[in-house]
Scaffold this active site. Structure first.
Site, PDB file in Angstrom:
ATOM      1  N   GLU A   1       0.566   0.429  -0.944  1.00 44.43           N
ATOM      2  CA  GLU A   1       0.882  -0.989  -0.800  1.00 44.43           C
ATOM      3  C   GLU A   1       2.166  -1.326  -1.563  1.00 44.43           C
ATOM      4  OE1 GLU A   1      -1.630  -5.149  -1.606  1.00 44.43           O
ATOM      5  OE2 GLU A   1      -2.419  -3.197  -2.239  1.00 44.43           O
TER       6      GLU A   1
ATOM      7  N   LYS B   1      -1.154  -8.422   5.131  1.00 48.19           N
ATOM      8  CA  LYS B   1      -2.471  -8.350   4.500  1.00 48.19           C
ATOM      9  C   LYS B   1      -3.214  -9.655   4.752  1.00 48.19           C
ATOM     10  CE  LYS B   1      -4.340  -7.139  -0.104  1.00 48.19           C
ATOM     11  NZ  LYS B   1      -3.901  -6.725  -1.463  1.00 48.19           N
TER      12      LYS B   1
ATOM     13  N   CYS C   1      -5.272  -2.608   1.477  1.00 49.46           N
ATOM     14  CA  CYS C   1      -6.081  -2.660   0.257  1.00 49.46           C
ATOM     15  C   CYS C   1      -7.328  -3.537   0.357  1.00 49.46           C
ATOM     16  CB  CYS C   1      -5.212  -3.098  -0.918  1.00 49.46           C
ATOM     17  SG  CYS C   1      -5.945  -2.679  -2.528  1.00 49.46           S
TER      18      CYS C   1
END
Length: 634
Positions: A44, A113, A167
């Site tokens: 990330e 994200k 994540c």
């Protein structure tokens, strides 16, 4: 054959030093290319580093990140690898934490994200907005127009469908990858920055493997490394590649250099599992969502160095600890199933024919465990040995010793005279050792066992295993038939390890010694006369081929629906130092011919518990016409 090599990478980083970070990202890309990888997943925000804090609000850092993405696009122009790299994106006055998907000089898509953590040690909402679920739009960058930006992007190359999440998305109650998988993605990449605290790595590993299992997908996970800021947290550079619930590659965490791991993914296997899994299909049909498909083609999708580990014995765990646990569990399944059948039939006796071979030995061990479970006396296990024309002293002695050592009620019935009378009755010359000669003995034994079971108000326990059923290596209405078959879903290679487990962990002294000698005896039905030395003349594996090959063929034919070329390819790889290709092809043809021609025996199987992932019960896993042609499979 639809294999693809994937890579997870953790480059050395310096916080907010974009030029340094991109240099190491490029080195990792080259390492992956040297391994012939077609996908590489970075952590990330790997362009900037994850732990920049309020520096994410500085235009200088964001400008350098954008230029670095353009640089990577130029760097990838002649490279046949999909690159998934993390970087911030400023769009409509909002900053997004994104995965940039790059291939051959072009951004295929940008994925933001969705779930932005803002608890405990995480406070990303200070800088980043969350992406909208199931959303896509086209945006313009300074160096590329009409770039797909959204959370439902799937990059498609043939049968391989790539998608990505970031994540915390994996930690959500319903991860985006669950929806993406139902929309067709079969390889999921996760660009992550997951810090280390005690025991978190095991949970993370379980989470990745569980998600790949639920989604019937491959999952490539890459997390930030030890060179992130350690002001409050430490990251370990955890890299994981999982396929349908199995972690097939994992690194040693806390490395201080550029690191990649690679592994080959079997796309056909995943697609076949999805086809078989009706719950997965039903979930797909109930989901009224559409992915944004981004088609592209690899320049050369072939695998140059096939180094995926292929187990010779796919039914048997290679790890000794796991194998021991598996054997213990299998015995419990078999014994519990038999216990239920005895209670249902109000039977307190069982009858077994004991030959001194592996299968009848395993069935007897299961009966003993069942009687221990039910607190029934061992004398109620009626063990019958029935020597015939081919019975050798070794198998006879082992049969007698084992039955007596275990405390069963033992009886010997010689079948020679009965068989000779039957030959006379049907007009068969006993000097002609053909299939009639053999089957008369098998059916005589079954008749005796069935009648004793009736007489004693017990049930006859079958001893035949899964491998014999696959090949039809049993006499119809002979050893093929019983009142309950405890070994019917256990392949021969696993039978051997179960008996070995019993010898090493469940028994001792003379019982253990007898079991070890049984393990060393050649597999044989002993239906043909002994040789001049009084030893076994009829060795099964000399006639129909090695059971370890047939079990391998069975696993990939049934479990994965693999085509012939793939099965031969995998067998050549697994047995490369044992059998040559000509031998493998010879026995594979035997397997196919026998599997098809002997289905009629499987169509009339007695009850028995399913133990592993492959079964041939006509009431469960395998329903096949008895007159299906094998021609297309040869």
């Amino acid at each position: 054959m639809n294999f693809i090599r994937t890579a997870a990478a953790c480059p050395v980083t310096k916080v907010a030093d974009v030029e340094f970070n991109v240099k190491n990202i490029k080195e990792c890309i080259d390492l992956a290319l040297n391994e012939n990888s077609k996908l590489i997943v970075f952590p990330e925000l790997s362009i900037t580093s994850y732990s920049c804090g309020d520096l994410f609000s500085q235009n200088e850092l964001l400008d350098k990140s954008d230029k670095a993405i353009q640089d990577l696009c130029n760097y990838s122009r002649e490279k046949d690898i999909m690159i998934s790299v993390g970087a911030p994106l400023l769009h409509n006055y909002s900053l997004y934490n994104c995965a940039y998907i790059i291939y051959s000089g072009k951004i295929l898509g940008i994925i933001p994200k969705i779930h932005i953590p803002n608890y405990s040690e995480f406070y990303e909402k200070r800088w980043f907005a969350g992406g909208k679920p199931f959303y896509c739009e086209k945006i313009h960058l300074t160096f590329q127009k009409y770039v797909p930006f959204g959370t439902n992007l799937i990059s498609k190359a043939g049968d391989i469908n790539f998608s990505f999440e970031i994540c915390e998305d994996l930690w959500a109650a319903i991860p985006p990858s669950s929806y993406l998988s139902l929309m067709g993605a079969n390889i999921i990449g996760n660009l992550s920055a997951s810090n280390e605290i005690v025991s978190k790595s095991q949970y993370r590993k379980e989470l990745v493997s569980s998600q790949s299992a639920k989604n019937i997908s491959a999952y490539v996970y890459s997390s930030s490394g030890v060179h992130e800021s350690t002001t409050d947290l430490l990251f370990s550079g955890h890299l994981i590649i999982s396929e349908n619930g199995s972690v097939i590659k994992e690194n040693e965490r806390f490395q201080r250099h550029n690191e990649i791991i690679t592994s080959i993914i079997d796309i056909d296997k995943l697609n076949h599992e999805r086809m078989k899994n009706l719950s997965f299909r039903d979930s797909m049909n109930s989901l009224n969502l559409q992915a944004e498909i981004i088609p592209f083609e690899f320049k050369d999708p072939s695998i140059k160095n096939f180094d995926r580990r292929i187990e010779m014995h796919p039914f048997v765990p290679s790890d000794e600890k796991v194998r021991k646990e598996r054997c213990e569990e299998i015995f419990k399944i078999q014994a519990s199933a038999l216990a239920k059948r005895l209670e249902h039939t109000s039977s307190k006796k069982v009858v077994l024919g004991i030959s001194g071979g592996l299968d009848s030995t395993l069935a007897l061990l299961v009966a003993v465990k069942t009687f221990e479970l039910l607190d029934y006396p061992m004398k109620n296990i009626l063990t019958i040995t029935m020597p015939g024309f081919g019975t050798t002293d070794r198998t006879y002695k082992n049969a007698v010793n084992l039955c007596k050592e275990l405390g069963t009620t033992f009886k010997e019935i010689n079948i020679v005279d009965a068989c000779l009378q039957h030959f006379k009755d049907i007009g068969h010359n006993p000097d002609i050792h053909d299939v009639t000669y053999e089957n008369v003995q098998a059916r005589e034994r079954t008749q005796i066992l069935m009648d004793i079971a009736n007489k004693e108000r017990g049930i006859l326990i079958g001893t035949g295993d899964l491998s014999e059923l696959a090949l039809g290596w049993c006499t119809y209405n002979g050893d093929h038939m019983s009142m309950y078959s405890v070994n019917s879903s256990i392949p021969k290679t696993l039978v051997r390890y179960l008996v070995q487990y019993a010898a090493e962990y469940e028994t001792y002294g003379e019982i253990s010694d007898t079991l070890m000698d049984i393990l060393g005896t050649p597999v044989s039905p002993e239906l043909l006369p002994k040789d001049k030395k009084g030893e076994i003349s009829q060795k099964t594996e000399d006639i129909i081929g090695p059971y370890e090959l047939h079990d391998f063929f069975l696993y990939y034919f049934i479990r994965q629906g693999a085509d012939n070329d793939k099965i031969i390819f995998l067998a050549n790889h697994a047995f490369k130092n044992i059998y040559d290709e000509e031998t493998i092809k010879k026995w594979f043809e035997v397997f196919i011919k026998r599997f098809f021609s002997q289905q009629f025996k499987r169509s009339a199987l007695p009850d028995g518990p399913k133990v592993g992932s492959v079964g041939l019960s006509p009431r469960g896993d395998w329903r096949m016409p008895s007159d299906a042609s094998s021609r297309s499979f040869l």
